[in-house]
Design an enzyme around this catalytic site. Structure first.
Site, mmCIF file in Angstrom:
data_model
loop_
_atom_site.group_PDB
_atom_site.id
_atom_site.type_symbol
_atom_site.label_atom_id
_atom_site.label_comp_id
_atom_site.label_asym_id
_atom_site.label_seq_id
_atom_site.Cartn_x
_atom_site.Cartn_y
_atom_site.Cartn_z
ATOM 1 N N LYS A 120 65.338 -5.499 18.028
ATOM 2 C CA LYS A 120 65.469 -4.047 17.868
ATOM 3 C C LYS A 120 64.767 -3.573 16.597
ATOM 4 O O LYS A 120 64.008 -2.594 16.628
ATOM 5 C CB LYS A 120 66.946 -3.652 17.822
ATOM 6 N N ASP A 138 69.266 0.776 21.031
ATOM 7 C CA ASP A 138 70.501 0.690 20.244
ATOM 8 C C ASP A 138 71.639 1.203 21.124
ATOM 9 O O ASP A 138 71.481 1.393 22.330
ATOM 10 C CB ASP A 138 70.379 1.506 18.953
#
Length: 217
Positions: A120, A138
């Protein structure tokens, strides 16, 4: 969600916010990398508050090493998990100096090899600092993708892969920001504000939340 609806979904988000940006404050790829790493399980507002003075003093891996772990902790002690994050930031700074000449690499594998940097974080850095068409999933994006039917999946990687597949041009560069901001301010976790959502008619979420006044009747 049908292909035509997906295009319209992004088109409306783009119309509402033509040039979305990350809410994390940064000055160069290195400060962005640090800010994103610090933002895990923390709010952007909290990270910005902690890094405002930090980044005025430190904006390179060498400067971070000179500050040291104890000095870094003094700056970020208001952020959750600051002890572990400080240790990782210092270790990553050392690796950047040793392996990359103090420069943040524009390469996923090299980024993910850094301590405290996962997929991420690498996606955010590649997208924001280098303009790659990546989508960092997320909790907000995971929720929006599943709730709306845009790209449902049981885990973040499945959702990321589906978003990569269904997101059309010319929306790929900013898709990450549109989705995260939509999830943060409209498609909220506990009570989505469907009454002011620009894509409510395209969304499969039911029952949609009525306006506050109507809810009191």
């Amino acid at each position: 969600m049908k292909k035509a609806d997906i295009f319209e979904f992004y088109r409306r988000l783009a119309e509402h916010d033509p040039a979305p940006e990350t809410e994390l404050q940064w000055t160069n790829p290195y400060t962005l990398l640090v800010a994103v790493a610090l933002s895990a399980q923390a709010t952007d507002i909290g990270v910005n508050k902690a890094t405002r003075r930090l980044f005025a003093e430190v904006d390179t891996p060498a400067a971070m090493l000179a500050l040291g772990e104890a000095g870094l902790k003094a700056h970020i002690k208001t952020i959750g998990l600051f002890n572990t994050k400080a240790r990782n930031v210092i270790a990553a700074a050392q690796m950047l100096v040793d392996r990359h000449g103090g420069v943040v690499p524009e390469d996923r594998a090299a980024l993910e090899a850094l301590p405290g940097v996962g997929r991420k974080t690498a996606n955010v850095v590649l997208n924001v600092a280098f303009g790659h068409e990546t989508i960092a999933v997320d909790t907000h994006i995971f929720r929006v993708a599943n709730r709306t039917g845009l790209a449902p999946g049981k885990d973040v990687r499945t959702v990321e892969d589906k978003l990569e597949k269904v997101t059309p041009q010319p929306f790929r560069s900013h898709a990450h920001h549109w989705l995260i901001l939509h999830g943060r301010y409209i498609c909220k976790a506990r009570k989505p504000e469907c009454w002011r959502c620009p894509v409510a008619d395209l969304c499969r979420f039911r029952p949609q939340t009525p306006p506050p006044a109507a809810a009191k009747v």
